[in-house]
Scaffold this active site. Structure first.
Site, PDB file in Angstrom:
ATOM      1  N   LYS A 100      17.529  25.241  40.617  1.00 49.17           N
ATOM      2  CA  LYS A 100      16.976  26.499  41.111  1.00 49.17           C
ATOM      3  C   LYS A 100      17.664  27.671  40.414  1.00 49.17           C
ATOM      4  O   LYS A 100      17.013  28.566  39.918  1.00 49.17           O
ATOM      5  CB  LYS A 100      17.170  26.627  42.620  1.00 49.17           C
ATOM      6  CG  LYS A 100      16.712  25.416  43.432  1.00 49.17           C
ATOM      7  CD  LYS A 100      15.199  25.320  43.546  1.00 49.17           C
ATOM      8  CE  LYS A 100      14.697  23.989  44.080  1.00 49.17           C
ATOM      9  NZ  LYS A 100      15.114  23.662  45.424  1.00 49.17           N
ATOM     10  N   ASP A 115      23.409  23.943  53.001  1.00 51.16           N
ATOM     11  CA  ASP A 115      22.517  23.668  51.871  1.00 51.16           C
ATOM     12  C   ASP A 115      22.224  25.008  51.201  1.00 51.16           C
ATOM     13  O   ASP A 115      21.464  25.814  51.719  1.00 51.16           O
ATOM     14  CB  ASP A 115      21.221  23.021  52.383  1.00 51.16           C
ATOM     15  CG  ASP A 115      20.191  22.823  51.266  1.00 51.16           C
ATOM     16  OD1 ASP A 115      20.472  23.208  50.118  1.00 51.16           O
ATOM     17  OD2 ASP A 115      19.103  22.281  51.560  1.00 51.16           O
ATOM     18  N   TRP A 145      13.331  23.309  54.653  1.00 53.42           N
ATOM     19  CA  TRP A 145      14.422  22.494  54.115  1.00 53.42           C
ATOM     20  C   TRP A 145      15.408  22.060  55.187  1.00 53.42           C
ATOM     21  O   TRP A 145      15.829  20.908  55.224  1.00 53.42           O
ATOM     22  CB  TRP A 145      15.129  23.202  52.959  1.00 53.42           C
ATOM     23  CG  TRP A 145      14.255  23.269  51.750  1.00 53.42           C
ATOM     24  CD1 TRP A 145      13.716  24.392  51.186  1.00 53.42           C
ATOM     25  CD2 TRP A 145      13.773  22.161  50.969  1.00 53.42           C
ATOM     26  NE1 TRP A 145      12.937  24.051  50.111  1.00 53.42           N
ATOM     27  CE2 TRP A 145      12.955  22.700  49.953  1.00 53.42           C
ATOM     28  CE3 TRP A 145      13.941  20.775  51.027  1.00 53.42           C
ATOM     29  CZ2 TRP A 145      12.313  21.901  48.998  1.00 53.42           C
ATOM     30  CZ3 TRP A 145      13.302  19.974  50.081  1.00 53.42           C
ATOM     31  CH2 TRP A 145      12.507  20.543  49.083  1.00 53.42           C
TER      32      TRP A 145
HETATM   33  C1  LIG Z   1      14.837  22.424  46.259  1.00 54.74           C
HETATM   34  C2  LIG Z   1      15.614  22.335  47.494  1.00 54.74           C
HETATM   35  C3  LIG Z   1      16.043  21.093  48.003  1.00 54.74           C
HETATM   36  C4  LIG Z   1      15.650  19.769  47.410  1.00 54.74           C
HETATM   37  O1  LIG Z   1      16.186  19.565  46.185  1.00 54.74           O
HETATM   38  P1  LIG Z   1      15.841  18.212  45.375  1.00 54.74           P
HETATM   39  O2  LIG Z   1      16.637  18.396  44.147  1.00 54.74           O
HETATM   40  O3  LIG Z   1      14.357  18.209  45.141  1.00 54.74           O
HETATM   41  O4  LIG Z   1      16.256  17.073  46.208  1.00 54.74           O
HETATM   42  C5  LIG Z   1      16.818  21.086  49.143  1.00 54.74           C
HETATM   43  N1  LIG Z   1      17.155  22.233  49.768  1.00 54.74           N
HETATM   44  C6  LIG Z   1      16.747  23.444  49.317  1.00 54.74           C
HETATM   45  C7  LIG Z   1      17.148  24.672  50.048  1.00 54.74           C
HETATM   46  C8  LIG Z   1      15.974  23.522  48.167  1.00 54.74           C
HETATM   47  O5  LIG Z   1      15.572  24.717  47.714  1.00 54.74           O
END
Ligand SMILES: *Cc1c(COP(=O)(O)O)cnc(C)c1O
Length: 372
Positions: A203, A179, A105
């Site tokens: 998530k 993030d 990511w």
């Molecule tokens: C799932 C995830 C993303 C991407 O999220 P989207 O909603 O698919 O754009 C980005 N960073 C992390 C750490 C993730 O787990």
């Protein structure tokens, strides 16, 4: 109804209490004769829903007043563009965005940022196959960094920063961008170390369609002229996330999840502290079993193993299909690992009860007896 345990990495399992409340409200929210999906986002009903969600998020995560809480769309991936578009306009267009590369990511964020300005790789765990975390003291930060980006929990590789770096102590005045998509609300956040944090809701705090952005007031108003208005964080903040129609239903669901999290109790703790303690216990249960098994393996250094996403491999990969089929039959769903890593992955987010982890360990033990 006895539901199976769902280990999906995202969209992921939700607390049954939240789903039941959503079902109860589906046709008629609090006697108003309409579902949340049918409400004007400017009406009194939805205004109360978004207001409560924002207040509950602030209380749950102890977000200080100098931070805005924004409800946006586009997911974590859109933030990889939204962040540079918003932070590079303060005369800093030629200042390097610094990246700490720790897995899939952060790698995507690094690549996307290159479209908007100068980037600099401050640190990487590539040499260890994304199984360690580079110590902040070893980072090679630019003297004039525009900001420093890291992913605090790598969902695919299963590595987690158990503590955010203190950039000031490293002699860096740039804001830290985090993030935190896959462990948002799994533990407290040290906001004093954060400039901006973002995470998709699907998530750990709800369903797809909503991105939470926490941003310091001082970082607003520095967007590049080409930044789309709907993604200009100052515009979104000035309009209380109502510049355009926000993702109303996902905001409502996140609001229910925040209330559920606030109500958690464990070992004399409440709210986020209780949630964190339970997450620590769940992860320990699973990692301890894997390490002792001699049959399964997690390759991440114990100092930085994710509490949320536990990738593991069977020593004998020819048993993978049998493992997954047996797991499904035992009511343990979506354990297949990400295609880039292979093997298995158990995502044990906030809504996964201890009983789910115990059921998984129990199944893994039985599978070992049959095939070991
Ligand atoms: C799932 C995830 C993303 C991407 O999220 P989207 O909603 O698919 O754009 C980005 N960073 C992390 C750490 C993730 O787990």
């Amino acid at each position: 109804m006895n539901r199976p345990f769902n280990f999906s990495a995202g969209p992921a399992t939700l607390p049954p209490e939240v789903l039941r409340q959503a079902a109860e409200d589906m046709l008629d929210w609090r006697g108003r004769g309409m579902s949340v999906m049918e409400m004007s986002h400017r009406g009194a009903e939805f205004s109360s829903i978004i207001e409560e969600a924002r207040n509950d998020a602030r209380e749950l995560l102890a977000v200080p007043p100098e931070f805005h809480i924004l409800f946006m769309q586009g997911g974590g991936l859109a933030e990889n563009a939204i962040v540079p578009l918003n932070l590079l306009g303060a005369g800093s267009a030629d200042q390097p965005m610094n990246f700490v590369l720790t897995g899939s990511w952060s790698g995507k964020s690094y690549k996307e940022a290159q479209r908007y300005g100068v980037t600099h790789l401050a640190a990487s765990n590539q040499a260890s196959g994304h199984s360690t975390l580079p110590l902040p003291e070893s980072w090679n930060l630019s003297a004039n960094a525009a900001y420093v980006h890291l992913c605090s929990n790598e969902t695919i590789d299963g590595v987690e920063f158990h503590e955010l770096p203190d950039l000031r102590r490293l002699g860096c005045e740039a804001p830290l961008v985090v993030d935190c998509s896959s462990h948002l609300a799994s533990r407290p956040i040290d906001w004093s170390r954060v400039g901006l944090a973002f995470g998709g809701a699907q998530k750990n705090v709800g369903i797809a369609g909503l991105t939470l952005v926490f941003v310091r007031d001082s970082l607003l108003g520095h967007a590049l002229p080409i930044c789309p208005s709907a993604f200009n964080l100052k515009t979104v903040a000035d309009n209380a996330s109502m510049y355009n129609t926000p993702p109303t239903y996902p905001i409502y669901i996140a609001g229910l999840v925040f209330k559920w999290l606030k109500a958690q109790r464990h070992q004399g703790l409440c709210g986020l502290a209780a949630v964190e303690m339970r997450n620590i216990e769940k992860a320990k249960l699973l990692y301890d079993f894997i390490d002792a098994s001699g049959f399964y393996q997690n390759k991440v250094d114990p100092s930085c193993r994710s509490r949320m996403n536990v990738p593991f491999h069977l020593q004998d990969v020819s048993l993978n299909e049998a493992f997954l089929a047996g797991a499904n039959a035992a009511g343990l769903l979506q354990l297949k690992g990400h295609k880039s890593v292979g093997g298995m992955r158990a995502s044990i987010y906030n809504a996964m009860p201890v009983a789910g982890v115990l059921a998984l360990v129990n199944y893994m033990q039985e599978f070992t007896k049959r095939h070991g």
